[in-house]
Design a protein around this motif. Structure first.
Motif, PDB file in Angstrom:
ATOM      1  N   PHE A  42      -4.421  -4.667  -6.118  1.00  0.00           N
ATOM      2  CA  PHE A  42      -4.419  -3.773  -7.277  1.00  0.00           C
ATOM      3  C   PHE A  42      -3.173  -2.891  -7.210  1.00  0.00           C
ATOM      4  N   THR A  47       2.870   4.448  -5.686  1.00  0.00           N
ATOM      5  CA  THR A  47       3.689   5.318  -4.829  1.00  0.00           C
ATOM      6  C   THR A  47       3.564   4.975  -3.346  1.00  0.00           C
ATOM      7  N   THR A 122      -2.688   8.159  -8.104  1.00  0.00           N
ATOM      8  CA  THR A 122      -4.052   8.198  -8.629  1.00  0.00           C
ATOM      9  C   THR A 122      -5.039   8.513  -7.506  1.00  0.00           C
TER      10      THR A 122
HETATM   11  C1  LIG Z   1       7.324  10.846  -0.051  1.00  0.00           C
HETATM   12  C2  LIG Z   1       5.832  10.840  -0.098  1.00  0.00           C
HETATM   13  C3  LIG Z   1       5.142  11.941   0.392  1.00  0.00           C
HETATM   14  C4  LIG Z   1       3.755  11.948   0.362  1.00  0.00           C
HETATM   15  N1  LIG Z   1       3.092  13.038   0.875  1.00  0.00           N
HETATM   16  C5  LIG Z   1       1.734  13.051   0.863  1.00  0.00           C
HETATM   17  C6  LIG Z   1       1.011  14.135   1.401  1.00  0.00           C
HETATM   18  O1  LIG Z   1       1.579  15.111   1.904  1.00  0.00           O
HETATM   19  N2  LIG Z   1      -0.355  14.091   1.348  1.00  0.00           N
HETATM   20  C7  LIG Z   1      -1.021  13.030   0.805  1.00  0.00           C
HETATM   21  O2  LIG Z   1      -2.256  13.034   0.772  1.00  0.00           O
HETATM   22  N3  LIG Z   1      -0.358  11.979   0.317  1.00  0.00           N
HETATM   23  C8  LIG Z   1       0.985  11.970   0.324  1.00  0.00           C
HETATM   24  N4  LIG Z   1       1.650  10.893  -0.168  1.00  0.00           N
HETATM   25  C9  LIG Z   1       0.899   9.706  -0.523  1.00  0.00           C
HETATM   26  C10 LIG Z   1       0.508   9.652  -1.977  1.00  0.00           C
HETATM   27  O3  LIG Z   1      -0.445  10.637  -2.220  1.00  0.00           O
HETATM   28  C11 LIG Z   1      -0.044   8.255  -2.192  1.00  0.00           C
HETATM   29  O4  LIG Z   1       1.048   7.375  -2.132  1.00  0.00           O
HETATM   30  C12 LIG Z   1      -0.754   8.118  -3.498  1.00  0.00           C
HETATM   31  O5  LIG Z   1      -1.864   8.973  -3.583  1.00  0.00           O
HETATM   32  C13 LIG Z   1      -1.228   6.683  -3.696  1.00  0.00           C
HETATM   33  O6  LIG Z   1      -1.748   6.547  -5.000  1.00  0.00           O
HETATM   34  P1  LIG Z   1      -1.166   5.430  -5.991  1.00  0.00           P
HETATM   35  O7  LIG Z   1      -1.975   5.522  -7.229  1.00  0.00           O
HETATM   36  O8  LIG Z   1       0.305   5.543  -6.134  1.00  0.00           O
HETATM   37  O9  LIG Z   1      -1.578   4.140  -5.163  1.00  0.00           O
HETATM   38  P2  LIG Z   1      -0.853   2.704  -5.059  1.00  0.00           P
HETATM   39  O10 LIG Z   1       0.375   2.826  -4.247  1.00  0.00           O
HETATM   40  O11 LIG Z   1      -0.754   2.075  -6.405  1.00  0.00           O
HETATM   41  O12 LIG Z   1      -1.985   1.926  -4.248  1.00  0.00           O
HETATM   42  C14 LIG Z   1      -2.294   2.252  -2.922  1.00  0.00           C
HETATM   43  C15 LIG Z   1      -3.360   1.256  -2.439  1.00  0.00           C
HETATM   44  O13 LIG Z   1      -4.579   1.460  -3.111  1.00  0.00           O
HETATM   45  C16 LIG Z   1      -5.014   0.271  -3.772  1.00  0.00           C
HETATM   46  N5  LIG Z   1      -5.674   0.751  -4.988  1.00  0.00           N
HETATM   47  C17 LIG Z   1      -5.154   1.621  -5.890  1.00  0.00           C
HETATM   48  N6  LIG Z   1      -6.083   1.940  -6.802  1.00  0.00           N
HETATM   49  C18 LIG Z   1      -7.213   1.264  -6.478  1.00  0.00           C
HETATM   50  C19 LIG Z   1      -8.531   1.206  -7.036  1.00  0.00           C
HETATM   51  N7  LIG Z   1      -8.871   1.903  -8.121  1.00  0.00           N
HETATM   52  N8  LIG Z   1      -9.456   0.405  -6.433  1.00  0.00           N
HETATM   53  C20 LIG Z   1      -9.134  -0.304  -5.326  1.00  0.00           C
HETATM   54  N9  LIG Z   1      -7.902  -0.284  -4.757  1.00  0.00           N
HETATM   55  C21 LIG Z   1      -6.962   0.503  -5.331  1.00  0.00           C
HETATM   56  C22 LIG Z   1      -3.767  -0.546  -3.980  1.00  0.00           C
HETATM   57  O14 LIG Z   1      -4.046  -1.935  -4.041  1.00  0.00           O
HETATM   58  C23 LIG Z   1      -2.973  -0.195  -2.703  1.00  0.00           C
HETATM   59  O15 LIG Z   1      -3.450  -0.985  -1.633  1.00  0.00           O
HETATM   60  C24 LIG Z   1       3.053  10.857  -0.174  1.00  0.00           C
HETATM   61  C25 LIG Z   1       3.729   9.759  -0.698  1.00  0.00           C
HETATM   62  C26 LIG Z   1       5.108   9.738  -0.653  1.00  0.00           C
HETATM   63  C27 LIG Z   1       5.831   8.546  -1.210  1.00  0.00           C
END
Ligand SMILES: Cc1cc2nc3c(=O)[nH]c(=O)nc-3n(C[C@H](O)[C@H](O)[C@H](O)COP(=O)(O)OP(=O)(O)OC[C@H]3O[C@@H](n4cnc5c(N)ncnc54)[C@H](O)[C@@H]3O)c2cc1C
Ligand code: SF4
Length: 342
Positions: A42, A47, A122
């Motif tokens: 998914f 990010t 998300t």
């Molecule tokens: C520079 C940087 C700094 C960060 N600092 C922090 C921090 O200080 N604290 C913190 O908590 N986080 C931090 N993050 C992490 C960030 O919060 C996560 O990358 C983000 O929350 C992931 O969400 P996304 O929607 O982008 O997920 P994605 O990258 O799209 O997905 C992440 C994973 O989840 C799966 N997935 C996504 N949605 C679903 C769903 N609905 N059902 C099943 N599987 C799913 C995807 O297949 C993948 O395996 C940081 C990230 C970066 C790049």
């Protein structure tokens, strides 16, 4: 250049591997598509996943884009609230139902990443973000999580940011996120849709796993199961909670130790408590010892300090992270003081 950053830089690739892109039309179709292909994933905000693809750590051959699915709603549910899996971290943190009733969750979310990232990230993706272990990120190095059976580079290597609770010789990584620590303290439930259209729920405390012999599996979610929502029951912790994050830099850094502290007070006595410690284990670490030590005690610095010491009595630090024990005790004490308004 420090050893840490050279490990990281050596793993960089310049091009993504080819993959098929599909936009999901509804939740059941999304779950069916991923369940039907062991190499499909998914895609939510991307990010974390896209970063890992660029580093050649994740190699899906198909991405199922969830971002148009109607799973963004944040609404009242049975006295509590249901938060859509596709709501962004920013939308969630700023929503009045969350700000007013679950300020601990708002604090935890805004302690993470940056405003730009929180606008993309998300809630479902946040729960599933992967470890920040340096060796996991360097494909030249052994890592049982990335390549089962290859060994653990961190067990005898650089393990300053690693676990002090619940680790195994197979993996000493931590879960690095912030939001989940608050969700553990608030007794959240994760709602899941399966490929056959059925649903199940997992209490968030059972969502992430300890590494054991299978560190490649971060959570108890099966391949193809789609998170649709996170549900929070009515909470008595709104008035007395605090999220504390201790990190190397003041912003844009993952926690060395974080604490989600929540108290239900009856006059100056603690009726009920939650203490969840982040970045010390493969999952958010809810301290039953600290919580038991707090109940029926007066809410003051002495009892908070004793609870904090109880939380870390069973810690098993590694060679480079002994500092996390003292730091953790101070962090838990301070978070409880803030939660208690002291
Ligand atoms: C520079 C940087 C700094 C960060 N600092 C922090 C921090 O200080 N604290 C913190 O908590 N986080 C931090 N993050 C992490 C960030 O919060 C996560 O990358 C983000 O929350 C992931 O969400 P996304 O929607 O982008 O997920 P994605 O990258 O799209 O997905 C992440 C994973 O989840 C799966 N997935 C996504 N949605 C679903 C769903 N609905 N059902 C099943 N599987 C799913 C995807 O297949 C993948 O395996 C940081 C990230 C970066 C790049
Ligand atoms: S701690 Fe876990 S993620 Fe890090 S190298 Fe060891 S097996 Fe890999």
């Amino acid at each position: 250049m420090s050893m840490t950053s050279s490990l990281h830089v050596s793993a960089r690739r310049t091009a993504l591997r080819p993959f098929n892109y599909v936009r999901a039309s509804n939740p059941n179709a999304a779950a069916r598509t991923v369940a039907g292909n062991p190499r499909a994933k998914f895609l939510a905000g991307g990010t974390n996943l896209v970063d890992l693809m660029k580093e050649d750590i994740e190699r899906p051959n198909e991405l199922v884009d969830l971002t148009r699915l109607p799973l963004k709603e944040i609404r009242p549910l049975r006295g509590g609230v249901s938060i859509g899996a596709l709501a962004t971290n920013s939308e969630t943190a700023n929503h009045p139902l969350i700000r007013n009733n679950y300020p601990l969750l708002t604090q935890a979310i805004v302690a993470g990443a940056s405003a730009q990232l929180r606008n993309m990230a998300t809630n479902g993706g946040n729960l599933l973000q992967r470890t920040r272990c340096y060796y996991f990120y360097d494909i030249q190095m052994p890592c049982n999580k990335r390549e089962p059976g290859s060994g653990c580079g961190a067990r005898e290597g650089l393990n300053r940011i690693h676990a002090i609770f619940g680790w195994s010789d197979s993996c000493v990584a931590t879960y690095p996120g912030d939001m989940a620590n608050a969700l553990y303290a608030l007794d959240a439930i994760v709602r899941i849709r399966r490929a056959d259209g059925s649903e199940r729920t997992i209490p968030v405390v059972d969502f992430h796993r300890l590494p054991g012999d299978t560190p490649q599996k971060d959570t108890n979610l099966e391949h193809g199961e789609l998170i649709t929502a996170i549900e929070l029951p009515k909470s008595n912790f709104a008035k007395s909670s605090y999220y504390l994050k201790v990190r190397d830099r003041a912003s844009y850094a993952f926690a060395l130790v974080s604490v989600a502290a929540a108290l239900e007070l009856d006059g100056d006595r603690v009726r009920n408590a939650r203490v969840v410690i982040g970045s010390v284990a493969h999952k958010p670490w809810r301290s039953a010892e600290a919580e038991a030590a707090l109940v029926r005690q007066r809410a003051n610095e002495g009892s908070f300090r004793e609870a904090a010491a109880a939380a870390f009595a069973g810690a098993k630090p590694l060679e480079h992270n002994r500092y996390k024990v003292d730091l953790g005790i101070r962090a838990v004490t301070r978070a409880l003081m803030r939660a208690g308004g002291l």
